[in-house]
Structure formats: structure tokens, C-alpha cells
Write an enzyme that holds these catalytic residues in place. Structure first.
Site, PDB file in Angstrom:
ATOM      1  N   GLY A  68       0.815  -1.209   0.000  1.00  0.00           N
ATOM      2  CA  GLY A  68       0.000   0.000   0.000  1.00  0.00           C
ATOM      3  C   GLY A  68       0.841   1.247   0.000  1.00  0.00           C
ATOM      4  N   GLU A  88       5.708  -1.452  -5.559  1.00  0.00           N
ATOM      5  CA  GLU A  88       5.959  -2.311  -4.400  1.00  0.00           C
ATOM      6  C   GLU A  88       6.004  -3.792  -4.711  1.00  0.00           C
ATOM      7  OE1 GLU A  88       3.837  -1.494  -0.828  1.00  0.00           O
ATOM      8  OE2 GLU A  88       4.345   0.633  -0.884  1.00  0.00           O
ATOM      9  N   PRO A 105      -6.165   4.739  13.482  1.00  0.00           N
ATOM     10  CA  PRO A 105      -6.198   6.057  14.125  1.00  0.00           C
ATOM     11  C   PRO A 105      -4.952   6.392  14.935  1.00  0.00           C
ATOM     12  CG  PRO A 105      -7.706   4.561  15.213  1.00  0.00           C
ATOM     13  CD  PRO A 105      -7.167   3.828  14.031  1.00  0.00           C
ATOM     14  N   GLU A 138      10.675  -9.014   2.490  1.00  0.00           N
ATOM     15  CA  GLU A 138      10.278 -10.176   1.702  1.00  0.00           C
ATOM     16  C   GLU A 138       8.949  -9.876   1.026  1.00  0.00           C
ATOM     17  OE1 GLU A 138      10.295 -14.032   3.769  1.00  0.00           O
ATOM     18  OE2 GLU A 138      11.335 -13.016   5.420  1.00  0.00           O
TER      19      GLU A 138
END
Length: 163
Positions: A68, A88, A105, A138
Site C-alpha cells: 500500500g 511495491e 487512528p 520479503e
């Protein structure tokens, strides 16, 4: 030869170095004040596996998680998902659908506490070769959840009956 070097540097500037990438100082300043908007990727392979990476940076060093990254200004969620997938994982992908949101949060980054909101995006692999970037130790394709993992990611995968 000079023209070739110029073309290479121009290509590198435009396509390999994002003008939107924040310095560590800017990251800390901005995200100490406002939530960070992120995409987390559920990249499915033809055999039903899901790509996970093992973090080499904070937060959650050593934990398996969904690839992400941050959504850049002017970028759509789909464009960000495809960009982050390539960076990525090495895979060329296409978006299937948005599956929902996750919220972190109180995400700790060194001395900084940030609030991250992320959209989970499902992608299909079109090509490329599986490889990780500098943010991962990894990378792998899994049909069951490895350990240790980021609990929010794994709960989302279980809730959506993905793994």
C-alpha cells in the site's frame, strides 16, 4: 551521446521520481496535523493467492501486510493503486473494485503518531515479475495468512473471505 543522456535524465525525472513524494520532515509536519489517505492493495493471482509483503520500515517492522501507499494530489484511487502495485510488487495490474476502508487512528512512526485512512482495492495481475521495494524484507503469494501480520489487514481479509 549528450542527447541520449538528456533523454534518460528527462525520463527518470518524469517517470521514476515522483514530484509528490514527501521528505521525512514534510511527512511528519503534514500527517501530524491531518489524516493520511492511503490505498491498500489486494492483488490476486490466477491460482487464488494474494500478494503480501513483510515490512522493513515502521510501523510494524517484520510483519506481513498488504502492499500500500499514499494517494498523491490529483491522482485517482485507481491510478494510485496501479502505481503502488508496480512500485511495491513489480506487477502490472488493473483494478477490479474497491472493497472497503480500513482505519488506523494511532499508527506509530518513530516518535510520530499519525491517523491513516485507507481504501482497500482489489487488483488483477496482468504481467510483470514479483519483486519487492526498499520498504519490504520479503514478498510472497499466500493462500493462508502468515505470521506475524498486521491485525487490521488480516481481519479485513478474513471478513471479506479473501484468505
Amino acid at each position: 551521446m549528450v542527447l541520449l543522456l538528456y533523454c534518460y535524465l528527462l525520463f527518470k525525472t518524469i517517470f521514476m521520481q515522483s514530484p509528490f513524494r514527501l521528505s521525512n520532515e514534510d511527512f511528519a509536519y503534514i500527517y501530524s496535523k491531518v489524516p493520511r489517505f492511503n490505498v491498500d492493495l489486494i492483488i490476486r493471482t490466477e491460482d487464488g493467492g494474494v500478494v503480501l509483503v513483510k515490512r522493513s520500515i515502521e510501523p510494524h517492522i517484520g510483519s506481513w501486510h498488504l502492499p500500500g501507499g499514499t494517494l498523491y494530489k490529483g491522482e485517482t484511487i485507481s491510478d494510485a493503486a496501479v502505481r503502488v502495485a508496480k512500485a511495491e510488487t513489480g506487477f502490472d495490474t488493473e483494478v477490479i473494485e474497491q472493497l472497503g476502508c480500513m482505519e488506523f487512528p494511532e499508527e506509530k512512526r518513530g516518535d510520530l503518531l499519525i491517523h491513516t485512512i485507507t481504501v482497500a482495492v482489489e487488483l488483477r495481475v496482468l504481467g510483470g515479475e514479483l519483486t519487492h521495494d526498499e520498504n519490504a524484507k520479503e514478498i510472497g503469494i499466500f493462500k493462508t495468512l502468515p505470521s506475524p501480520g498486521i491485525k487490521e489487514h488480516f481481519a479485513f481479509l478474513e471478513e471479506k473471505k479473501i484468505l
